[in-house]
Design a protein around this motif. Structure first.
Motif, mmCIF file in Angstrom:
data_model
loop_
_atom_site.group_PDB
_atom_site.id
_atom_site.type_symbol
_atom_site.label_atom_id
_atom_site.label_comp_id
_atom_site.label_asym_id
_atom_site.label_seq_id
_atom_site.Cartn_x
_atom_site.Cartn_y
_atom_site.Cartn_z
ATOM 1 N N LEU A 23 0.942 -1.404 -0.032
ATOM 2 C CA LEU A 23 -0.066 0.092 0.018
ATOM 3 C C LEU A 23 0.833 1.411 -0.090
ATOM 4 O O LEU A 23 1.822 1.393 0.854
ATOM 5 C CB LEU A 23 -0.904 0.220 1.093
ATOM 6 C CG LEU A 23 -1.829 1.375 1.483
ATOM 7 C CD1 LEU A 23 -2.533 1.543 0.505
ATOM 8 C CD2 LEU A 23 -2.465 1.350 2.858
ATOM 9 N N CYS A 24 0.521 2.291 -0.737
ATOM 10 C CA CYS A 24 1.122 3.773 -0.717
ATOM 11 C C CYS A 24 -0.114 4.282 -0.395
ATOM 12 O O CYS A 24 -1.087 4.707 -1.293
ATOM 13 C CB CYS A 24 1.786 3.871 -2.211
ATOM 14 S SG CYS A 24 2.347 5.630 -2.396
ATOM 15 N N MET A 25 -0.483 5.226 0.455
ATOM 16 C CA MET A 25 -1.097 5.930 1.143
ATOM 17 C C MET A 25 -0.922 7.502 1.018
ATOM 18 O O MET A 25 0.365 7.734 1.225
ATOM 19 C CB MET A 25 -1.911 5.822 2.358
ATOM 20 C CG MET A 25 -3.030 6.652 2.677
ATOM 21 S SD MET A 25 -3.251 6.668 4.360
ATOM 22 C CE MET A 25 -2.130 8.139 4.934
ATOM 23 N N PHE A 26 -1.520 8.440 0.419
ATOM 24 C CA PHE A 26 -1.376 9.600 0.339
ATOM 25 C C PHE A 26 -1.806 10.449 1.648
ATOM 26 O O PHE A 26 -3.082 10.389 1.874
ATOM 27 C CB PHE A 26 -1.936 10.531 -1.022
ATOM 28 C CG PHE A 26 -0.998 10.195 -2.378
ATOM 29 C CD1 PHE A 26 -0.102 11.206 -2.513
ATOM 30 C CD2 PHE A 26 -1.262 9.187 -3.029
ATOM 31 C CE1 PHE A 26 0.693 11.040 -3.703
ATOM 32 C CE2 PHE A 26 -0.397 8.861 -3.941
ATOM 33 C CZ PHE A 26 0.645 9.874 -4.306
ATOM 34 N N SER A 27 -0.933 11.158 2.058
ATOM 35 C CA SER A 27 -1.113 11.936 3.427
ATOM 36 C C SER A 27 -1.139 13.516 2.818
ATOM 37 O O SER A 27 -1.775 13.796 1.720
ATOM 38 C CB SER A 27 -0.341 11.713 4.440
ATOM 39 O OG SER A 27 -0.794 12.522 5.528
ATOM 40 N N SER A 28 -0.818 14.357 3.557
ATOM 41 C CA SER A 28 -0.699 15.807 3.075
ATOM 42 C C SER A 28 0.231 16.389 4.051
ATOM 43 O O SER A 28 0.551 16.227 5.281
ATOM 44 C CB SER A 28 -1.917 16.340 3.444
ATOM 45 O OG SER A 28 -1.904 17.824 3.522
ATOM 46 N N ALA A 29 0.969 17.594 3.467
ATOM 47 C CA ALA A 29 1.916 18.319 4.159
ATOM 48 C C ALA A 29 0.984 19.061 5.385
ATOM 49 O O ALA A 29 1.822 19.695 6.284
ATOM 50 C CB ALA A 29 2.787 19.231 3.279
ATOM 51 N N VAL A 50 3.704 5.790 3.443
ATOM 52 C CA VAL A 50 2.887 7.066 3.388
ATOM 53 C C VAL A 50 3.517 8.298 2.659
ATOM 54 O O VAL A 50 4.626 8.695 2.862
ATOM 55 C CB VAL A 50 2.612 7.560 4.736
ATOM 56 C CG1 VAL A 50 1.845 8.830 4.784
ATOM 57 C CG2 VAL A 50 1.746 6.305 5.536
ATOM 58 N N ILE A 51 3.034 8.964 1.674
ATOM 59 C CA ILE A 51 3.513 10.105 1.014
ATOM 60 C C ILE A 51 3.092 11.487 1.424
ATOM 61 O O ILE A 51 1.681 11.473 1.709
ATOM 62 C CB ILE A 51 3.447 9.822 -0.692
ATOM 63 C CG1 ILE A 51 3.736 8.584 -1.047
ATOM 64 C CG2 ILE A 51 3.948 11.098 -1.226
ATOM 65 C CD1 ILE A 51 5.415 8.678 -0.897
ATOM 66 N N ARG A 52 3.700 12.237 1.727
ATOM 67 C CA ARG A 52 3.449 13.591 2.261
ATOM 68 C C ARG A 52 3.576 14.578 1.070
ATOM 69 O O ARG A 52 4.808 14.979 0.887
ATOM 70 C CB ARG A 52 3.919 14.018 3.597
ATOM 71 C CG ARG A 52 3.271 13.419 4.860
ATOM 72 C CD ARG A 52 4.009 13.953 5.942
ATOM 73 N NE ARG A 52 3.756 13.463 7.281
ATOM 74 C CZ ARG A 52 4.320 13.473 8.389
ATOM 75 N NH1 ARG A 52 5.647 14.183 8.422
ATOM 76 N NH2 ARG A 52 3.917 12.870 9.426
ATOM 77 N N PRO A 53 2.615 14.875 0.088
ATOM 78 C CA PRO A 53 3.101 15.610 -1.076
ATOM 79 C C PRO A 53 3.021 17.107 -0.422
ATOM 80 O O PRO A 53 2.152 17.641 0.260
ATOM 81 C CB PRO A 53 1.958 15.489 -1.959
ATOM 82 C CG PRO A 53 0.880 14.820 -1.206
ATOM 83 C CD PRO A 53 1.413 14.331 0.005
ATOM 84 N N PHE A 54 3.978 17.913 -1.110
ATOM 85 C CA PHE A 54 3.861 19.395 -0.904
ATOM 86 C C PHE A 54 3.419 20.228 -2.319
ATOM 87 O O PHE A 54 4.330 20.046 -3.069
ATOM 88 C CB PHE A 54 5.363 19.815 -0.567
ATOM 89 C CG PHE A 54 5.718 19.575 0.687
ATOM 90 C CD1 PHE A 54 5.793 20.638 1.672
ATOM 91 C CD2 PHE A 54 5.765 18.413 1.255
ATOM 92 C CE1 PHE A 54 6.156 20.283 3.037
ATOM 93 C CE2 PHE A 54 6.298 18.034 2.754
ATOM 94 C CZ PHE A 54 6.374 19.012 3.501
ATOM 95 N N ASN A 55 2.412 20.635 -2.203
ATOM 96 C CA ASN A 55 1.717 21.534 -3.310
ATOM 97 C C ASN A 55 2.061 21.018 -4.653
ATOM 98 O O ASN A 55 2.746 21.466 -5.564
ATOM 99 C CB ASN A 55 2.579 23.049 -3.120
ATOM 100 C CG ASN A 55 2.046 23.559 -1.662
ATOM 101 O OD1 ASN A 55 2.515 23.529 -0.619
ATOM 102 N ND2 ASN A 55 0.738 24.062 -1.714
ATOM 103 N N VAL A 56 1.474 19.791 -4.957
ATOM 104 C CA VAL A 56 1.643 19.177 -6.382
ATOM 105 C C VAL A 56 0.655 20.139 -7.076
ATOM 106 O O VAL A 56 -0.341 20.720 -6.846
ATOM 107 C CB VAL A 56 1.016 17.665 -6.351
ATOM 108 C CG1 VAL A 56 1.264 17.078 -7.647
ATOM 109 C CG2 VAL A 56 1.696 16.887 -5.395
#
Length: 334
Positions: free
Chosen positions: A118-124, A174-180
């Motif tokens: 699993l790869c889950m998207f979180s948030s910055a 878990v990925i914390r993306p920054f302003n995609v």
């Protein structure tokens, strides 16, 4: 680095980030199943319906799983389904926690049952403070529980669920993306890049909130998908469960971004300061991370680097919206 072709499940695969992931996986030779309720869709998915390598399930992932669906045979699951954007989440105030955890828990269980990574998207947004933000830093939870804080807390809890589920056999990151940012991102969510670009193209005022001193580090959707496609296996085998993905080289104030967009597109649009609440309503709030720049220790430690510079990102977004409407914001005023 990239995994061999296989079966990929992308929840939220008709959304902005999800659709870019679907395109990248299809281009890499995979078969893809999209599970999407259409709540945040930026495309209609008809091209995917016509592709024999792609299956589109138009329902919430929790409903799909509750009705007997599963992830058997999946080589990986990308959980990108979520309400996103400072404007889009406002209508879900008081329900965001239920929305986010209500989809994440069954996804985790289904991944464990199927043995699917699993790869889950979180948030910055989870950081709750300004600065250069590292995955090992403590998270700050402000006590004024506006909708953005509800969103951040729910994402934090989802991260903890993924991390602790490793005790039960989950392979997850878990990925914390920054302003995609990039093509397809809708201004309907309150996202600044497509808003400025569309305002400039329409020769409307470019509206800057909170004085424009917010600092954001924009990353192209293609750089984000490149990390997932090429480095997810290495991330799963590594020590870091939480991984920032962003582009600190593209850090800029929102006011500077407005002028950069205006200049690059040769637009006569004036840049004006407005109260965000006058646009999105009285419950709109700025992020607690007024200055938000990613530290990339974990991602770059795996060998990944972002490539797309800010000007290229602005121009590619403009190219997209010169040719088509913003599907989610077609009836929303600029």
């Amino acid at each position: 680095m990239g995994a061999p072709s296989g079966e990929i499940i992308v929840t939220g695969g008709l959304g902005f980030i999800g659709s870019h992931l679907v395109d990248a996986y299809l281009a890499a030779g995979h078969r893809v199943t999209i599970i999407d309720s259409n709540a945040g869709a930026v495309i209609d998915g008809e091209d995917y319906d016509a592709d024999p390598r792609c299956t589109v399930v138009r329902q919430r992932v929790e409903d799909y799983l509750a009705a007997g669906g599963d992830f058997t045979g999946a080589d990986r699951v990308i959980h990108a389904a979520s309400y996103v954007g400072p404007a889009s989440i406002l209508s879900r105030a008081g329900r965001l926690g239920h929305d986010i955890i209500g989809s994440t828990a069954p996804v985790i269980d289904a991944c464990i049952g199927a043995g699917a990574p699993l790869c889950m998207f979180s948030s910055a947004e989870v950081y709750g403070r300004s600065g250069v933000l590292d995955e090992k830093d403590d998270i700050l939870v402000p006590t004024q529980y506006n909708t953005r804080i509800e969103y951040a807390i729910a994402k934090t809890l989802a991260e903890a669920m993924v991390s602790n589920s490793r005790q039960h056999g989950l392979r997850g990151v878990v990925i914390r993306p920054f302003n995609v940012a990039g093509a397809r991102q809708s201004r309907a969510g309150g996202f600044v890049m497509p808003t400025f670009v569309q305002q400039a193209l329409a020769e409307k005022p470019i509206t800057v909130f909170a004085g424009g001193e917010q600092v954001r580090a924009f990353i192209a959707a293609s750089d984000l998908t490149g990390f997932i496609i090429d480095y997810m296996d290495a991330a799963l085998d590594g020590d870091d469960i939480i991984i920032n993905v962003g582009n600190p080289a593209n850090a800029i104030t929102v006011m500077e971004l407005a002028h950069r967009v205006k200049d690059l597109l040769g637009s006569p649009s004036p840049v004006v300061s407005v109260d965000g609440r006058s646009v999105h309503g009285p419950h709109y709030a700025e992020a607690e991370s007024f200055h938000k720049i990613p530290a990339l220790r974990a991602a770059t430690g795996l060998g990944w680097q972002p490539r797309i510079a800010l000007d290229e990102l602005i121009l590619s977004t403009a190219e997209y919206y010169r040719a088509r409407e913003d599907r989610r914001a077609v009836n929303a005023p600029l």
